[in-house]
Design an enzyme around this catalytic site. Structure first.
Site, PDB file in Angstrom:
ATOM      1  CB  SER A 235      41.001  13.443 -39.096  1.00 56.03           C
ATOM      2  OG  SER A 235      39.729  13.516 -39.706  1.00 56.03           O
ATOM      3  CG  HIS A 265      37.134  12.536 -35.457  1.00 59.52           C
ATOM      4  ND1 HIS A 265      36.160  12.575 -36.409  1.00 59.52           N
ATOM      5  CD2 HIS A 265      38.271  12.979 -36.087  1.00 59.52           C
ATOM      6  CE1 HIS A 265      36.668  13.032 -37.550  1.00 59.52           C
ATOM      7  NE2 HIS A 265      37.954  13.270 -37.379  1.00 59.52           N
ATOM      8  CG  HIS A 311      28.024  15.450 -37.323  1.00 58.90           C
ATOM      9  ND1 HIS A 311      28.491  16.624 -37.860  1.00 58.90           N
ATOM     10  CD2 HIS A 311      28.867  14.475 -37.752  1.00 58.90           C
ATOM     11  CE1 HIS A 311      29.564  16.370 -38.590  1.00 58.90           C
ATOM     12  NE2 HIS A 311      29.822  15.069 -38.546  1.00 58.90           N
ATOM     13  NE  ARG A 320      29.715  10.919 -43.213  1.00 60.93           N
ATOM     14  CZ  ARG A 320      30.572  11.364 -42.307  1.00 60.93           C
ATOM     15  NH1 ARG A 320      31.874  11.316 -42.571  1.00 60.93           N
ATOM     16  NH2 ARG A 320      30.170  11.843 -41.146  1.00 60.93           N
ATOM     17  CG  ASP A 366      31.757   6.874 -36.810  1.00 59.50           C
ATOM     18  OD1 ASP A 366      32.435   6.372 -37.720  1.00 59.50           O
ATOM     19  OD2 ASP A 366      31.955   8.021 -36.373  1.00 59.50           O
TER      20      ASP A 366
HETATM   21  N1  CMX Z   1      24.906  11.064 -26.634  1.00 59.81           N
HETATM   22  C1  CMX Z   1      24.818  11.778 -25.483  1.00 59.81           C
HETATM   23  N2  CMX Z   1      25.043  13.100 -25.390  1.00 59.81           N
HETATM   24  C2  CMX Z   1      25.334  13.737 -26.532  1.00 59.81           C
HETATM   25  C3  CMX Z   1      25.418  13.082 -27.782  1.00 59.81           C
HETATM   26  C4  CMX Z   1      25.207  11.683 -27.786  1.00 59.81           C
HETATM   27  N3  CMX Z   1      25.296  10.966 -28.909  1.00 59.81           N
HETATM   28  N4  CMX Z   1      25.730  14.007 -28.729  1.00 59.81           N
HETATM   29  C5  CMX Z   1      25.849  15.177 -28.104  1.00 59.81           C
HETATM   30  N5  CMX Z   1      25.601  15.029 -26.785  1.00 59.81           N
HETATM   31  C6  CMX Z   1      25.726  16.029 -25.722  1.00 59.81           C
HETATM   32  C7  CMX Z   1      27.131  16.604 -25.703  1.00 59.81           C
HETATM   33  O1  CMX Z   1      28.016  15.735 -25.016  1.00 59.81           O
HETATM   34  C8  CMX Z   1      26.910  17.927 -25.052  1.00 59.81           C
HETATM   35  O2  CMX Z   1      26.765  17.714 -23.666  1.00 59.81           O
HETATM   36  P1  CMX Z   1      27.401  18.729 -22.575  1.00 59.81           P
HETATM   37  O3  CMX Z   1      26.822  20.073 -22.902  1.00 59.81           O
HETATM   38  O4  CMX Z   1      26.979  18.177 -21.275  1.00 59.81           O
HETATM   39  O5  CMX Z   1      28.884  18.694 -22.812  1.00 59.81           O
HETATM   40  C9  CMX Z   1      25.538  18.353 -25.598  1.00 59.81           C
HETATM   41  O6  CMX Z   1      24.890  17.133 -26.021  1.00 59.81           O
HETATM   42  C10 CMX Z   1      25.624  19.290 -26.780  1.00 59.81           C
HETATM   43  O7  CMX Z   1      26.448  18.721 -27.754  1.00 59.81           O
HETATM   44  P2  CMX Z   1      26.226  19.028 -29.312  1.00 59.81           P
HETATM   45  O8  CMX Z   1      26.434  20.481 -29.506  1.00 59.81           O
HETATM   46  O9  CMX Z   1      24.935  18.434 -29.765  1.00 59.81           O
HETATM   47  O10 CMX Z   1      27.368  18.154 -29.980  1.00 59.81           O
HETATM   48  P3  CMX Z   1      28.920  18.536 -30.162  1.00 59.81           P
HETATM   49  O11 CMX Z   1      29.049  19.323 -31.410  1.00 59.81           O
HETATM   50  O12 CMX Z   1      29.489  19.117 -28.926  1.00 59.81           O
HETATM   51  O13 CMX Z   1      29.573  17.081 -30.337  1.00 59.81           O
HETATM   52  C11 CMX Z   1      29.749  14.901 -31.174  1.00 59.81           C
HETATM   53  C12 CMX Z   1      29.417  16.353 -31.514  1.00 59.81           C
HETATM   54  C13 CMX Z   1      29.766  14.085 -32.460  1.00 59.81           C
HETATM   55  C14 CMX Z   1      31.132  14.853 -30.542  1.00 59.81           C
HETATM   56  C15 CMX Z   1      28.676  14.349 -30.207  1.00 59.81           C
HETATM   57  O14 CMX Z   1      27.421  14.338 -30.834  1.00 59.81           O
HETATM   58  C16 CMX Z   1      29.004  12.967 -29.674  1.00 59.81           C
HETATM   59  O15 CMX Z   1      29.728  12.856 -28.688  1.00 59.81           O
HETATM   60  N6  CMX Z   1      28.470  11.874 -30.334  1.00 59.81           N
HETATM   61  C17 CMX Z   1      28.813  10.524 -29.965  1.00 59.81           C
HETATM   62  C18 CMX Z   1      30.194  10.157 -30.488  1.00 59.81           C
HETATM   63  C19 CMX Z   1      30.178  10.001 -31.994  1.00 59.81           C
HETATM   64  O16 CMX Z   1      29.330   9.333 -32.561  1.00 59.81           O
HETATM   65  N7  CMX Z   1      31.171  10.593 -32.667  1.00 59.81           N
HETATM   66  C20 CMX Z   1      31.356  10.433 -34.118  1.00 59.81           C
HETATM   67  C21 CMX Z   1      31.042  11.682 -34.921  1.00 59.81           C
HETATM   68  C22 CMX Z   1      31.295  11.490 -36.378  1.00 59.81           C
HETATM   69  C23 CMX Z   1      32.766  11.344 -36.658  1.00 59.81           C
HETATM   70  O17 CMX Z   1      33.515  12.303 -36.454  1.00 59.81           O
HETATM   71  O18 CMX Z   1      33.193  10.277 -37.072  1.00 59.81           O
END
Ligand code: CMX
Length: 433
Positions: A235, A265, A311, A320, A366
Site C-alpha cells: 500500500s 496484505h 511477514h 502491533r 491481522d
Molecule cells: N502460511 C503458509 N505458508 C506461508 C505463510 C503462512 N502464513 N507465510 C509464508 N508462507 C510460505 C510462502 O507462501 C512461501 O511459499 P512458496 O515458497 O511456496 O511460495 C514461503 O512460505 C516463503 O515465504 P516467506 O518468505 O516466509 O514470506 P513472504 O515474504 O513471501 O510473504 C506474507 C509474506 C505476509 C505474504 C506471507 O507470510 C503470507 O502469505 N502470510 C499470510 C497472509 C497474511 O497474513 N498477510 C498479512 C501480512 C501483514 C499485512 O500486510 O497486513
C-alpha cells in the site's frame, strides 16, 4: 512544515552532494525474482521496520507511542491525530496541537453529493474496499493539486497543494468509510454529523453508529498502529509510486488502497476471521489441540496460507499484534474468540516452522484485529480492511507530502529479461533446463 521542509531539503542536498556515489547494498538474482526483499531502494521518512523489534514511527516504538502521544479526555489510548503529527514533523505534539488537528479534520469533513450518490448506487455485493477506492478516486474531482498543476505551479510549491489534498482526504475518509458501512449493513440509516469538539475516532465510531466508549478507545489504538509500516509494503509503495507520476493524492491513495485490498496484505484481517469461523464450524467448536492442528495442516495441505501469520520483513511476533493482545487481555479476558486467538498463537508457529520454508512463523497484526472488532459487535468482516485503509492513509499520505517536499522524481527502476540477466551474470552460455 514549511520551515521543516526547507531544513530537510538543505540537509538532503548537502548529503547527496557529499555522499551521492556511496553504495549501500547489492542486488542478487534471488532478490530480483523474490519480490525485491531486502533491497535498500526507497526513502521513507515517516517510519522504519526492524525485523526483530517491529515498527518505529519517527524513532518511537509502539509502546513509546502509547506512552507519549496525547490521549482523549479520560482515554488511555493514543490519538491517531498525534501519530499523524509525529509522522509529519518528527515531533510529539502537545494535547492542544492534537486537538487542533481533530478540529481541522472535522471542519474539512464533508462529502460532495456526487460521491454520496455514487456510493448509494453501488451494488451491495461490491466489496467495501472496491467501493472505498472508487469513492476516493471520485473525490479527486476537487483536487487542489491537480488544478494547481494544470495552471502551472512551480515544483517547489507541489508539497503545499499536496498537503491541502491530503488533509481534506483524511478528513473525508471516515465519512466515506461510514457511508459504505451504513449503506451495506445499516440500511443507510445513521448520519454524517461531524462534531469539531470530538476527536477523529469519536466522530468515526459515531458515524459507524456505535455508542461504546471502549470501542472508540479500540478505534484510536487501531487507527494509530495500522497507519505506517515503512515504504516498501504494497500500500505504501503503490501510493508513493503512483504519486511519483504526479497523479494527485486522491488517485495515488486509491491505487495504494487497492493494493491493501489483497489477501496477502490488508485483506488478511478479513481472511483471518473467516478462517477462524470455518475452524469453529468444522470442529463443531471442539477446540482441542488435535482438532486445531488437523485444521491448520488441512489448510496448508490444500495449498492455502494460514492468514495472519508470517511477514515479509518481521522475524518476531508483530508488536502491533502484541498491543492488540494487551488490549484484549485488559478489556475482554474471557472472550472465547480472543482465547482461541491465544491458543492459535501456541499452535501455529511450530507447524509453520515444521513446514520448513516459512521465514517468519509468527503472527502479524491481522491475526488479532478482527476478533476485537467482533467483540464490540462489528461482525461484518468484509469491512475490516476498510478500517485498516483509513488508518494506513495517515502514513502513506504523510509520506506523499514528504515525497513532493523533497522533489522526488518519477520512479522508474530498470527491469531485465531472464535472458539478459543470464548473459550478465554468467560468462559462459547458460542453458535453462
Ligand atoms: N502460511 C503458509 N505458508 C506461508 C505463510 C503462512 N502464513 N507465510 C509464508 N508462507 C510460505 C510462502 O507462501 C512461501 O511459499 P512458496 O515458497 O511456496 O511460495 C514461503 O512460505 C516463503 O515465504 P516467506 O518468505 O516466509 O514470506 P513472504 O515474504 O513471501 O510473504 C506474507 C509474506 C505476509 C505474504 C506471507 O507470510 C503470507 O502469505 N502470510 C499470510 C497472509 C497474511 O497474513 N498477510 C498479512 C501480512 C501483514 C499485512 O500486510 O497486513
Amino acid at each position: 512544515m514549511a520551515c521543516k521542509i526547507y531544513q530537510q531539503q538543505k540537509r538532503v542536498k548537502k548529503f547527496r552532494t557529499e555522499y551521492g556515489g556511496v553504495k549501500i547494498g547489492e542486488v542478487t538474482v534471488n532478490m530480483m525474482y523474490g519480490g525485491m526483499r531486502g533491497i535498500n531502494a526507497l526513502i521513507t521518512e515517516t517510519s522504519m521496520v526492524d525485523p526483530e523489534e517491529g515498527v518505529r514511527f519517527r524513532g518511537l516504538t509502539i509502546p513509546e507511542c502509547r506512552e507519549r502521544l496525547p490521549r482523549a479526555e479520560g482515554g488511555c489510548e493514543p490519538l491517531p491525530e498525534g501519530l499523524f503529527w509525529l509522522l509529519m514533523t518528527g515531533e510529539v505534539p502537545t494535547k492542544k496541537q492534537a486537538q487542533q488537528l481533530s478540529c481541522e479534520w472535522a471542519d474539512r469533513g464533508k462529502l460532495p453529493d456526487h460521491v454520496i450518490k455514487m456510493l448509494k448506487d453501488m451494488p451491495k455485493t461490491l466489496h467495501p474496499m472496491s467501493q472505498f477506492a472508487a469513492a476516493i478516486t471520485a473525490l479527486s474531482h476537487d483536487s487542489h493539486f491537480a488544478k494547481a498543476y494544470s495552471k502551472g505551479i512551480p515544483k517547489k510549491m507541489y508539497w503545499l497543494y499536496c498537503y491541502e489534498d491530503c488533509m481534506d482526504l483524511i478528513a473525508k475518509l471516515i465519512l466515506v468509510a461510514a457511508t459504505i458501512y451504513r449503506n451495506l449493513y445499516r440500511e443507510g440509516k445513521g448520519c454524517d454529523k461531524v462534531d469539531s469538539k470530538l476527536d477523529w475516532s469519536s466522530n468515526f465510531t459515531n458515524m459507524l453508529t456505535y455508542d461504546d466508549k471502549q470501542f472508540t478507545e479500540l478505534m484510536r489504538l487501531y487507527l494509530t498502529i495500522h497507519s505506517d509500516h515503512e515504504g516498501g509494503n504494497v500500500s505504501a509503495h503503490t501510493t508513493h509510486l503512483v504519486g511519483s507520476a504526479l497523479s494527485d493524492p486522491y488517485l495515488s491513495l486509491a491505487a495504494g488502497m487497492l493494493g491493501l485490498a489483497g489477501p496477502l496484505h490488508g485483506l488478511a484481517n478479513q481472511e483471518v476471521l473467516s478462517w477462524v469461523q470455518k475452524l469453529q464450524k468444522e470442529t463443531d467448536n471442539d477446540l482441542s489441540e488435535k482438532n486445531l492442528k488437523d485444521y491448520i495442516w488441512k489448510t496448508l495441505k490444500s495449498g492455502q496460507v494460514v492468514p495472519g501469520y508470517g511477514h515479509a520483513v518481521l522475524r518476531k511476533t508483530d508488536p502491533r499484534y502484541i498491543c492488540l493482545r494487551e488490549f484484549a487481555l485488559k478489556h475482554q479476558p474471557n472472550d472465547p474468540l480472543c482465547k482461541l486467538v491465544l491458543q492459535l498463537y501456541e499452535i501455529v508457529p511450530p507447524i509453520l516452522t515444521e513446514l520448513g520454508k516459512v521465514k517468519s512463523p509468527w503472527p502479524n497484526v491481522d491475526a488479532h484485529s478482527g476478533v476485537l472488532l467482533q467483540y464490540y459487535g462489528m461482525k461484518e468482516m468484509q469491512f475490516y480492511t476498510v478500517l485498516f485503509a483509513v488508518s494506513r492513509a495517515l502514513g502513506v499520505l504523510a509520506s506523499l507530502i514528504w515525497d513532493r517536499a523533497l522533489g522526488l522524481p518519477i520512479e522508474r527502476p530498470k527491469s531485465l529479461t531472464t535472458a539478459a540477466l543470464i548473459e550478465r551474470v554468467c560468462k559462459e552460455k547458460y542453458e535453462m533446463r
